[in-house]
Scaffold this motif. Structure first.
Motif, mmCIF file in Angstrom:
data_model
loop_
_atom_site.group_PDB
_atom_site.id
_atom_site.type_symbol
_atom_site.label_atom_id
_atom_site.label_comp_id
_atom_site.label_asym_id
_atom_site.label_seq_id
_atom_site.Cartn_x
_atom_site.Cartn_y
_atom_site.Cartn_z
ATOM 1 N N ARG A 28 -7.355 15.449 6.227
ATOM 2 C CA ARG A 28 -7.747 14.672 7.039
ATOM 3 C C ARG A 28 -7.389 13.216 5.155
ATOM 4 O O ARG A 28 -7.892 14.171 4.344
ATOM 5 N N ILE A 29 -7.777 12.690 5.582
ATOM 6 C CA ILE A 29 -7.155 11.524 3.958
ATOM 7 C C ILE A 29 -8.015 11.229 3.007
ATOM 8 O O ILE A 29 -8.787 10.680 4.071
ATOM 9 N N SER A 30 -7.600 11.364 2.204
ATOM 10 C CA SER A 30 -9.046 10.727 1.158
ATOM 11 C C SER A 30 -8.023 10.387 -0.360
ATOM 12 O O SER A 30 -6.893 11.428 -0.437
ATOM 13 N N PRO A 31 -9.188 10.381 -1.436
ATOM 14 C CA PRO A 31 -8.455 10.460 -2.452
ATOM 15 C C PRO A 31 -8.058 11.276 -3.334
ATOM 16 O O PRO A 31 -7.185 11.646 -4.144
ATOM 17 N N GLU A 32 -10.038 12.614 -2.506
ATOM 18 C CA GLU A 32 -9.092 13.359 -3.465
ATOM 19 C C GLU A 32 -7.762 14.663 -3.228
ATOM 20 O O GLU A 32 -7.166 15.140 -3.489
ATOM 21 N N LEU A 33 -7.868 14.304 -1.703
ATOM 22 C CA LEU A 33 -6.020 15.179 -0.806
ATOM 23 C C LEU A 33 -5.346 14.539 -1.547
ATOM 24 O O LEU A 33 -3.734 14.876 -2.056
ATOM 25 N N HIS A 107 -6.000 2.795 4.597
ATOM 26 C CA HIS A 107 -4.613 1.723 4.377
ATOM 27 C C HIS A 107 -3.579 2.059 4.224
ATOM 28 O O HIS A 107 -2.328 1.397 5.067
ATOM 29 N N LEU A 108 -3.112 3.575 4.130
ATOM 30 C CA LEU A 108 -1.652 3.753 3.428
ATOM 31 C C LEU A 108 -1.680 5.001 4.349
ATOM 32 O O LEU A 108 -0.210 4.830 5.309
ATOM 33 N N TRP A 109 -2.162 6.147 4.558
ATOM 34 C CA TRP A 109 -1.796 6.993 5.837
ATOM 35 C C TRP A 109 -3.126 7.876 6.023
ATOM 36 O O TRP A 109 -3.962 7.706 6.078
ATOM 37 N N ASP A 110 -2.564 8.382 7.199
ATOM 38 C CA ASP A 110 -3.765 9.194 7.934
ATOM 39 C C ASP A 110 -4.461 10.368 7.307
ATOM 40 O O ASP A 110 -5.440 11.171 7.947
ATOM 41 N N GLY A 159 4.871 2.985 16.500
ATOM 42 C CA GLY A 159 4.504 3.201 15.677
ATOM 43 C C GLY A 159 2.326 3.017 15.322
ATOM 44 O O GLY A 159 2.191 2.591 14.746
ATOM 45 N N GLU A 160 2.466 2.339 16.885
ATOM 46 C CA GLU A 160 1.216 1.577 16.423
ATOM 47 C C GLU A 160 -0.258 3.142 17.206
ATOM 48 O O GLU A 160 -1.020 2.758 17.693
ATOM 49 N N THR A 161 0.419 4.122 17.320
ATOM 50 C CA THR A 161 -0.363 5.030 16.686
ATOM 51 C C THR A 161 -0.442 6.105 16.053
ATOM 52 O O THR A 161 0.168 6.012 14.720
ATOM 53 N N SER A 162 -1.968 6.634 16.256
ATOM 54 C CA SER A 162 -2.024 7.909 14.823
ATOM 55 C C SER A 162 -1.742 9.076 14.497
ATOM 56 O O SER A 162 -1.835 9.583 15.692
ATOM 57 N N ILE A 163 -0.491 9.102 14.102
ATOM 58 C CA ILE A 163 0.098 10.121 14.090
ATOM 59 C C ILE A 163 -1.421 11.608 13.818
ATOM 60 O O ILE A 163 -1.502 12.977 14.479
ATOM 61 N N VAL A 164 -1.826 11.760 12.863
ATOM 62 C CA VAL A 164 -2.694 12.056 12.941
ATOM 63 C C VAL A 164 -4.384 12.756 14.142
ATOM 64 O O VAL A 164 -4.425 13.601 14.380
ATOM 65 N N ASP A 165 -4.350 11.427 14.623
ATOM 66 C CA ASP A 165 -5.477 11.503 15.235
ATOM 67 C C ASP A 165 -4.863 12.431 16.834
ATOM 68 O O ASP A 165 -5.227 13.511 17.109
#
Length: 173
Positions: A28-33, A107-110, A159-165
């Motif tokens: 999952r996205i985080s600033p640390e990642l 807001h940029l990446w999942d 593109g309205e769905t989350s690939i990561v989800d």
């Protein structure tokens, strides 16, 4: 009147009868990642208008090439005043310096996905260990996914769905 076969969408008849499952790991996205990606891998080798950022590295098990793909949020919009290829570097520079990035990372990446780039056979647990070692952060989930279905669903949604989800849904099923 069309027969049953004629009503089948044309591309369905060219797909394999059995889904091809791809070993993959997801974070999952985080600033640390995002900072770990910059610190360990540097700038992406490619960036896409849809917001994806990509690295290709020979750091998989047995030196298998791993594709590391930072997936955009659903309905991604590039921040104003930032070029497609500058979104990641501008974001990581701001985060590293304690400044405001062009947009918050969530807001940029999942999230991030890692998989064998050229379809090499690799065990998910082995991939998980290798990617955790390369990135310095263990994945949130690792296993096999039907990436063809995920890609088809994302394309159909415009593109309205989350690939990561979608990845996490399959991995946690």
């Amino acid at each position: 009147m069309l027969g049953a076969c004629a009503r089948v969408q044309w591309w369905r008849k060219y797909r394999p009868a059995v889904a091809r499952l791809t070993p993959t790991c997801v974070w999952r996205i985080s600033p640390e990642l995002v900072l770990a990606l910059q610190d360990r891998f540097g700038d992406p080798v490619d960036a896409y208008v849809n917001g994806s950022q990509v690295w290709l590295r020979d750091d998989g098990p047995g030196d298998v090439t791993v594709e590391w793909r930072l997936h955009p949020v659903a309905n991604f919009e590039r921040p104003a005043g930032v070029d497609t290829y500058d979104v990641f570097p501008a974001t990581t520079q701001a985060l590293a310096e304690g400044g405001a990035p062009p947009a918050p990372v969530d807001h940029l990446w999942d999230g991030l996905e890692a998989f064998a780039a050229y379809g090499d056979e690799v065990e998910p647990a082995t991939l998980g260990a290798a990617t955790a070692s390369s990135l310095g952060i263990a994945s949130d989930a690792c296993g096999v996914v039907d990436d063809g279905r995920i890609g088809d669903d994302w394309e159909k949604s415009g593109g309205e769905t989350s690939i990561v989800d979608a990845l996490l849904s399959q991995l946690n099923a």
